[in-house]
Design an enzyme around this catalytic site. Sequence first.
Site, PDB file in Angstrom:
ATOM      1  CG  HIS A 128      25.660  18.267 -16.519  1.00  6.71           C
ATOM      2  ND1 HIS A 128      26.517  17.505 -15.750  1.00  6.71           N
ATOM      3  CD2 HIS A 128      25.474  19.415 -15.842  1.00  6.71           C
ATOM      4  CE1 HIS A 128      26.827  18.179 -14.657  1.00  6.71           C
ATOM      5  NE2 HIS A 128      26.215  19.346 -14.683  1.00  6.71           N
ATOM      6  CG  HIS A 164      19.378  21.523  -8.080  1.00 10.13           C
ATOM      7  ND1 HIS A 164      20.164  21.982  -7.050  1.00 10.13           N
ATOM      8  CD2 HIS A 164      19.910  22.068  -9.210  1.00 10.13           C
ATOM      9  CE1 HIS A 164      21.119  22.763  -7.529  1.00 10.13           C
ATOM     10  NE2 HIS A 164      21.002  22.827  -8.848  1.00 10.13           N
ATOM     11  CD  GLU A 165      18.755  21.466 -12.854  1.00  8.03           C
ATOM     12  OE1 GLU A 165      18.723  22.688 -13.063  1.00  8.03           O
ATOM     13  OE2 GLU A 165      19.815  20.831 -12.656  1.00  8.03           O
ATOM     14  CD  GLU A 187      23.335  26.241  -8.565  1.00 11.37           C
ATOM     15  OE1 GLU A 187      22.654  25.196  -8.529  1.00 11.37           O
ATOM     16  OE2 GLU A 187      23.566  26.858  -9.622  1.00 11.37           O
ATOM     17  CG  HIS A 246      30.958  21.907 -12.548  1.00 14.38           C
ATOM     18  ND1 HIS A 246      30.627  20.560 -12.458  1.00 14.38           N
ATOM     19  CD2 HIS A 246      29.781  22.558 -12.457  1.00 14.38           C
ATOM     20  CE1 HIS A 246      29.330  20.426 -12.295  1.00 14.38           C
ATOM     21  NE2 HIS A 246      28.785  21.622 -12.296  1.00 14.38           N
TER      22      HIS A 246
HETATM   23  C1  D0Z Z   1      21.833  26.293 -18.227  1.00 13.64           C
HETATM   24  C2  D0Z Z   1      22.014  26.793 -14.668  1.00 13.64           C
HETATM   25  C3  D0Z Z   1      21.227  27.123 -13.421  1.00 13.64           C
HETATM   26  C4  D0Z Z   1      20.917  28.582 -13.242  1.00 13.64           C
HETATM   27  C5  D0Z Z   1      22.049  29.352 -12.677  1.00 13.64           C
HETATM   28  C6  D0Z Z   1      21.620  30.763 -12.415  1.00 13.64           C
HETATM   29  C7  D0Z Z   1      22.079  25.252 -14.795  1.00 13.64           C
HETATM   30  C8  D0Z Z   1      23.320  23.183 -14.426  1.00 13.64           C
HETATM   31  C9  D0Z Z   1      23.629  22.544 -13.072  1.00 13.64           C
HETATM   32  C10 D0Z Z   1      23.433  21.026 -13.153  1.00 13.64           C
HETATM   33  C11 D0Z Z   1      23.742  20.144 -11.910  1.00 13.64           C
HETATM   34  C12 D0Z Z   1      23.548  18.695 -12.324  1.00 13.64           C
HETATM   35  C13 D0Z Z   1      22.931  17.960 -11.180  1.00 13.64           C
HETATM   36  C14 D0Z Z   1      22.186  19.009 -10.383  1.00 13.64           C
HETATM   37  C15 D0Z Z   1      22.716  20.344 -10.775  1.00 13.64           C
HETATM   38  C16 D0Z Z   1      25.197  20.310 -11.397  1.00 13.64           C
HETATM   39  C17 D0Z Z   1      26.780  20.037  -9.462  1.00 13.64           C
HETATM   40  C18 D0Z Z   1      26.678  20.146  -7.929  1.00 13.64           C
HETATM   41  C19 D0Z Z   1      25.526  19.418  -7.363  1.00 13.64           C
HETATM   42  C20 D0Z Z   1      24.347  20.097  -7.069  1.00 13.64           C
HETATM   43  C21 D0Z Z   1      23.242  19.442  -6.554  1.00 13.64           C
HETATM   44  C22 D0Z Z   1      23.303  18.064  -6.331  1.00 13.64           C
HETATM   45  C23 D0Z Z   1      24.489  17.378  -6.605  1.00 13.64           C
HETATM   46  C24 D0Z Z   1      25.580  18.061  -7.140  1.00 13.64           C
HETATM   47  C25 D0Z Z   1      27.423  18.712  -9.833  1.00 13.64           C
HETATM   48  C26 D0Z Z   1      22.684  23.150 -12.027  1.00 13.64           C
HETATM   49  N1  D0Z Z   1      21.348  27.335 -15.814  1.00 13.64           N
HETATM   50  N2  D0Z Z   1      22.740  31.602 -12.161  1.00 13.64           N
HETATM   51  N3  D0Z Z   1      23.188  24.620 -14.391  1.00 13.64           N
HETATM   52  N4  D0Z Z   1      25.457  20.116 -10.066  1.00 13.64           N
HETATM   53  O1  D0Z Z   1      23.552  27.623 -16.916  1.00 13.64           O
HETATM   54  O2  D0Z Z   1      21.608  28.707 -17.809  1.00 13.64           O
HETATM   55  O3  D0Z Z   1      21.162  24.642 -15.242  1.00 13.64           O
HETATM   56  O4  D0Z Z   1      26.095  20.545 -12.163  1.00 13.64           O
HETATM   57  O5  D0Z Z   1      22.225  17.410  -5.809  1.00 13.64           O
HETATM   58  O6  D0Z Z   1      28.607  18.549  -9.552  1.00 13.64           O
HETATM   59  O7  D0Z Z   1      26.730  17.831 -10.388  1.00 13.64           O
HETATM   60  O8  D0Z Z   1      23.216  23.749 -11.072  1.00 13.64           O
HETATM   61  O9  D0Z Z   1      21.463  23.032 -12.153  1.00 13.64           O
HETATM   62  S1  D0Z Z   1      22.152  27.578 -17.194  1.00 13.64           S
HETATM   63 ZN    ZN Z   2      21.757  24.286 -10.015  1.00 12.89          ZN
END
Ligand code: D0Z
Ligand code: ZN
Length: 647
Positions: free
Chosen positions: A385, A415-416, A443, A544
């Site tokens: 992930h 995104h990251e 985000e 989540h």
């Molecule tokens: C490891 C956080 C980020 C910093 C927060 C600061 C982190 C992981 C998470 C992962 C993703 C996986 C695919 C892209 C993002 C995620 C959701 C919703 C979504 C978003 C964009 C997209 C499609 C779906 C999902 C992230 N750092 N406060 N988090 N996305 O916790 O310290 O890395 O779950 O195109 O359902 O997939 O936001 O990057 S940490």
């Molecule tokens: Zn994110």
Amino acid sequence: MLRALPPLLIPLTALSLAACGPKPAPEKTPVKETAKVEVKIKGPTAEEAKAFVAEADAELRRLFVASSEAEWEKNTNITDETEAAAAKANEALMEYLGGAIKKATTFADLELDPETARQLHLLRVTASPPPAPADAAARAELASIGAKMEGIYGKGLHCPPKASKLAKVGAKLAKEKKAKGVTDEQELAGCMRLGELEDVLAESRDYELQLEAWRGWHGLAREIRPHYVRFVELANAGAKEIQYADLGELWRAGYDMSPADFEKESERLWQQVKPLYEQLHCYVRAELSDKYGADKVAADGLIPAHLLGNMWAQEWANIYPEVTPYAKAKSIDVTKALKKGGYDELKMVKLGESFFTSLGLDPLPATFWERSMFQKPEGREVVCHASAWDVTFSDDLRIKMCIKINSEDLITIHHELGHNYYFHYYFKLPILFQNGANDGFHEAIGDALALSVTPAYLKQIGLIDAVTSDEKALINLQMQDALEKVAFLPFGKLIDQWRWDVFSGAITPDRYNAAWWELRQKYQGLAPPEARSEEDFDPGAKYHIPANVPYTRYFLARILQFQFHKALCAASGHEGPLHECSIYGSKEAGAKLQKMLELGASKPWPEALEVVTGSREMDAGPLLEYFEPLQGWLEKENEGRSCGWSE
Ligand code: D0Z
Ligand code: ZN
């Protein structure tokens, strides 16, 4: 700035008066609070508050760093030892946070300088890690349930029943794995991981096979249910100890307005975009009804949740081939272009970075390239992930991904990196300010930039040869975008709608699954593909939920990213329709963005929003503007259909 704190302070005030007057009725003033009266009589001072914040900054830094170091280790090498070490570091952090938050409330009545007041406020709304009960046994139980649920999800392996279509897919995969030297017995026996089940939904259009993949994964989540029930009790107990009604209220408290107002605010934003979603739903339903037959997809009913190319039906881009508006007109295939262009994982990340630097933002530090993980390594288990990190909260930027060479992962890289650039521009601030203006901002950054990955941009960097600018190609492109962005909106909203109600007790454990599908119906217009019962725990099939990551941030981000995009486009001097804009190369846009990133969470989010957009309100207007061409097309296309569904 601090939220009014009813239960703890009101009795204190009453008591401090009472201390020199008549004794209050004993049943209203438990003996326990007598000790706190003395605190109040001495009265904490503004200086003490300031000193406390400085001390908390140092202590939190130490504990957050220790926790994220251990988390990084665990995420890039899952073993019993790394899991135990991460759990230990998290528990230490939770223990300190619990005490610090309680202490912070004792400064609530004071006149404080804005920086101190803001930090105390942010401390009180810390949602990650979730507040733990002070009782050591309860805290340990909460930590271990969290690890347990994540473990069940992460290790999830579905072994298809013998005669099924899916068993054939599993067998084929097993053969490939054997050739690659995989030794896991169950996998060699044809059992499948989440990623493989997701691939089935992404690629197969066989109704039965898709159903088997969907059923397989959702069946695994049943095991999470009893843990989740207990988790809710413990997490709520922790939230109550710091004066929230429940964990959901704490989550809604992080938006510089009252939790009740935030609930209204998110509903307002949903109502803004709902008509566009309904048009998309109506068109997609009609196409799927044609494809699978009206007996499987009723022309005026709910869409079965397993037919949208995605395990959770959250983004529908994979069914673009099924719903292409103009099959003969041009569609852009970025995946093909990446493969043709010889892109590997590193080259894709470099491409992402180059977008940020084109805006005049800094290159990523050398350590980013040394410490990040771009590929699934051989010989150890990792969490694939995607995620973004500043492990030491001092510009130690990293991403962790198992990058696939396709357009989806190119967007995920943006995104990251958006997270990484936020980290980079605020790492010098006090630790409590090292956050997004609100979590939706964090985000939205990378996604906002990825909106500039237009055909013209792709041509400019040599990924595609030509840009066709006819109407049909535009509608095709907008459909691809909408299947990602618009389809996600109700999903982004309903996840926490469900959790808010679960935490508040409005949804009780005996209705967990039924209530989940009521919301899936109400917001997304979806139905389960086969009968469900309270044996099932379908929300648990989404990462989540077992991982307890709040999700409203992603709903907000889908809306905010278009606001940012529009404002940055204006800064770049773009004229013409919003969907044609790319801010690539605009130093003016970059400077604006940087100003907002540098604020971190030091100011309420409306101020940060104002820096970029000039407005202090979240607004779905720019999203609607971006999709104007498609909305018009959909309305024509849907003429004569009865859109919508019974909620
Ligand atoms: C490891 C956080 C980020 C910093 C927060 C600061 C982190 C992981 C998470 C992962 C993703 C996986 C695919 C892209 C993002 C995620 C959701 C919703 C979504 C978003 C964009 C997209 C499609 C779906 C999902 C992230 N750092 N406060 N988090 N996305 O916790 O310290 O890395 O779950 O195109 O359902 O997939 O936001 O990057 S940490
Ligand atoms: Zn994110």
